[in-house]
Design a protein around this motif. Structure first.
Motif, PDB file in Angstrom:
ATOM      1  N   TYR A 203       1.058  -1.394   0.106  1.00  0.00           N
ATOM      2  CA  TYR A 203      -0.308  -0.142  -0.071  1.00  0.00           C
ATOM      3  C   TYR A 203       1.143   1.582  -0.028  1.00  0.00           C
ATOM      4  O   TYR A 203       1.169   2.090   1.164  1.00  0.00           O
ATOM      5  CB  TYR A 203      -1.019  -0.334   1.209  1.00  0.00           C
ATOM      6  CG  TYR A 203      -2.136  -1.432   1.673  1.00  0.00           C
ATOM      7  CD1 TYR A 203      -2.762  -1.995   1.124  1.00  0.00           C
ATOM      8  CD2 TYR A 203      -1.258  -2.183   2.340  1.00  0.00           C
ATOM      9  CE1 TYR A 203      -3.036  -2.405   0.632  1.00  0.00           C
ATOM     10  CE2 TYR A 203      -1.800  -3.507   2.609  1.00  0.00           C
ATOM     11  CZ  TYR A 203      -3.083  -3.509   1.599  1.00  0.00           C
ATOM     12  OH  TYR A 203      -3.289  -5.139   1.718  1.00  0.00           O
TER      13      TYR A 203
ATOM     14  N   ASP B 228      -9.008  -8.500  12.783  1.00  0.00           N
ATOM     15  CA  ASP B 228      -8.502  -8.413  11.491  1.00  0.00           C
ATOM     16  C   ASP B 228      -9.339  -9.457  10.675  1.00  0.00           C
ATOM     17  O   ASP B 228      -9.242 -10.556  10.596  1.00  0.00           O
ATOM     18  CB  ASP B 228      -7.453  -8.564  10.733  1.00  0.00           C
ATOM     19  CG  ASP B 228      -7.732  -8.086   9.397  1.00  0.00           C
ATOM     20  OD1 ASP B 228      -8.448  -8.315   8.416  1.00  0.00           O
ATOM     21  OD2 ASP B 228      -6.665  -7.380   9.128  1.00  0.00           O
TER      22      ASP B 228
ATOM     23  N   GLU C 151     -10.556  -9.869   7.435  1.00  0.00           N
ATOM     24  CA  GLU C 151     -10.635  -9.816   6.579  1.00  0.00           C
ATOM     25  C   GLU C 151      -9.380 -11.283   6.202  1.00  0.00           C
ATOM     26  O   GLU C 151      -9.532 -12.566   6.148  1.00  0.00           O
ATOM     27  CB  GLU C 151      -9.581  -9.437   5.474  1.00  0.00           C
ATOM     28  CG  GLU C 151      -9.524  -9.036   4.144  1.00  0.00           C
ATOM     29  CD  GLU C 151      -8.449  -7.911   3.267  1.00  0.00           C
ATOM     30  OE1 GLU C 151      -7.464  -8.309   2.586  1.00  0.00           O
ATOM     31  OE2 GLU C 151      -9.308  -6.834   3.238  1.00  0.00           O
TER      32      GLU C 151
ATOM     33  N   THR D  29      -9.078   0.371  10.563  1.00  0.00           N
ATOM     34  CA  THR D  29      -9.147   1.152   9.227  1.00  0.00           C
ATOM     35  C   THR D  29      -9.717  -0.024   9.074  1.00  0.00           C
ATOM     36  O   THR D  29      -8.766  -1.116   9.105  1.00  0.00           O
ATOM     37  CB  THR D  29      -8.127   1.692   8.632  1.00  0.00           C
ATOM     38  OG1 THR D  29      -6.229   1.038   9.220  1.00  0.00           O
ATOM     39  CG2 THR D  29      -7.901   2.900   9.173  1.00  0.00           C
ATOM     40  N   GLY D  30     -11.003  -0.009   7.901  1.00  0.00           N
ATOM     41  CA  GLY D  30     -10.964  -1.830   6.696  1.00  0.00           C
ATOM     42  C   GLY D  30     -11.254  -2.174   7.801  1.00  0.00           C
ATOM     43  O   GLY D  30     -11.949  -2.341   8.580  1.00  0.00           O
ATOM     44  N   SER D  31     -10.624  -3.419   7.816  1.00  0.00           N
ATOM     45  CA  SER D  31     -11.292  -4.403   8.263  1.00  0.00           C
ATOM     46  C   SER D  31     -11.033  -4.881   9.870  1.00  0.00           C
ATOM     47  O   SER D  31     -11.408  -5.849  10.387  1.00  0.00           O
ATOM     48  CB  SER D  31     -11.182  -6.067   7.266  1.00  0.00           C
ATOM     49  OG  SER D  31     -10.108  -6.729   7.173  1.00  0.00           O
ATOM     50  N   GLN D  32     -10.085  -4.013   9.928  1.00  0.00           N
ATOM     51  CA  GLN D  32      -9.592  -4.524  11.741  1.00  0.00           C
ATOM     52  C   GLN D  32     -10.217  -3.293  12.424  1.00  0.00           C
ATOM     53  O   GLN D  32     -10.680  -2.529  12.306  1.00  0.00           O
ATOM     54  CB  GLN D  32      -8.181  -3.671  11.481  1.00  0.00           C
ATOM     55  CG  GLN D  32      -7.003  -4.174  10.531  1.00  0.00           C
ATOM     56  CD  GLN D  32      -5.832  -3.638  10.262  1.00  0.00           C
ATOM     57  OE1 GLN D  32      -4.630  -3.948  11.608  1.00  0.00           O
ATOM     58  NE2 GLN D  32      -5.383  -2.798   9.731  1.00  0.00           N
ATOM     59  N   SER D  33      -9.525  -3.918  13.987  1.00  0.00           N
ATOM     60  CA  SER D  33     -10.574  -2.990  15.385  1.00  0.00           C
ATOM     61  C   SER D  33      -9.659  -3.243  16.024  1.00  0.00           C
ATOM     62  O   SER D  33      -8.974  -4.231  15.384  1.00  0.00           O
ATOM     63  CB  SER D  33     -11.983  -3.631  14.680  1.00  0.00           C
ATOM     64  OG  SER D  33     -12.415  -2.398  16.582  1.00  0.00           O
TER      65      SER D  33
END
Length: 120
Positions: free
Chosen positions: A33, A76, A78, A104-108
């Motif tokens: 990324y 995560d 994902e 962010t995204g699929s993470q907490s």
């Protein structure tokens, strides 16, 4: 020593007795990324094992105490995994910034701050 203090002191010992490898220096981009720039040095403790069977990850902040100041526990969806990341010598601002990255995204993630740490 309380159980909480013992936990933090054992993390300090783990860090002190491990070879810390900086894998991604502050200011470099993530290999998959490229728009993500590492705000702090990021690496791992060599010859350790985390829940994902890789080495234990470490974020390294700007303080110089050589002390674990916090940990981040993340999930995560994902990857379908959980991890603990050690925050070494991070100020409260640095810790919050790293927490934001892991939320962010699929993470907490949650941030567990060492009560006796002096984080500015």
């Amino acid at each position: 020593m309380t159980d909480s203090n013992e936990f933090w002191h054992k993390l300090d010992r783990l860090v002190a007795t491990s070879n810390l490898k900086i894998e991604r220096p502050r200011g470099t981009s993530h290999p998959r990324y490229p728009s993500f720039i590492y705000p702090l040095d990021y690496g791992y403790l060599q010859d350790t094992q985390a829940g994902d069977m890789a080495n234990i990850d470490v974020w390294i902040g700007s303080l110089s105490a050589k002390k674990v100041t916090a940990i981040i526990c993340s999930v995560d969806l994902e990857k379908r995994d959980t991890e603990i990341k050690i925050l070494l010598d991070c100020t409260s601002g640095e810790s919050q910034g790293i927490l934001n990255i892991h939320n962010t995204g699929s993470q907490s993630a949650i941030l567990l701050i060492r009560a006796e740490s002096i984080a500015i």
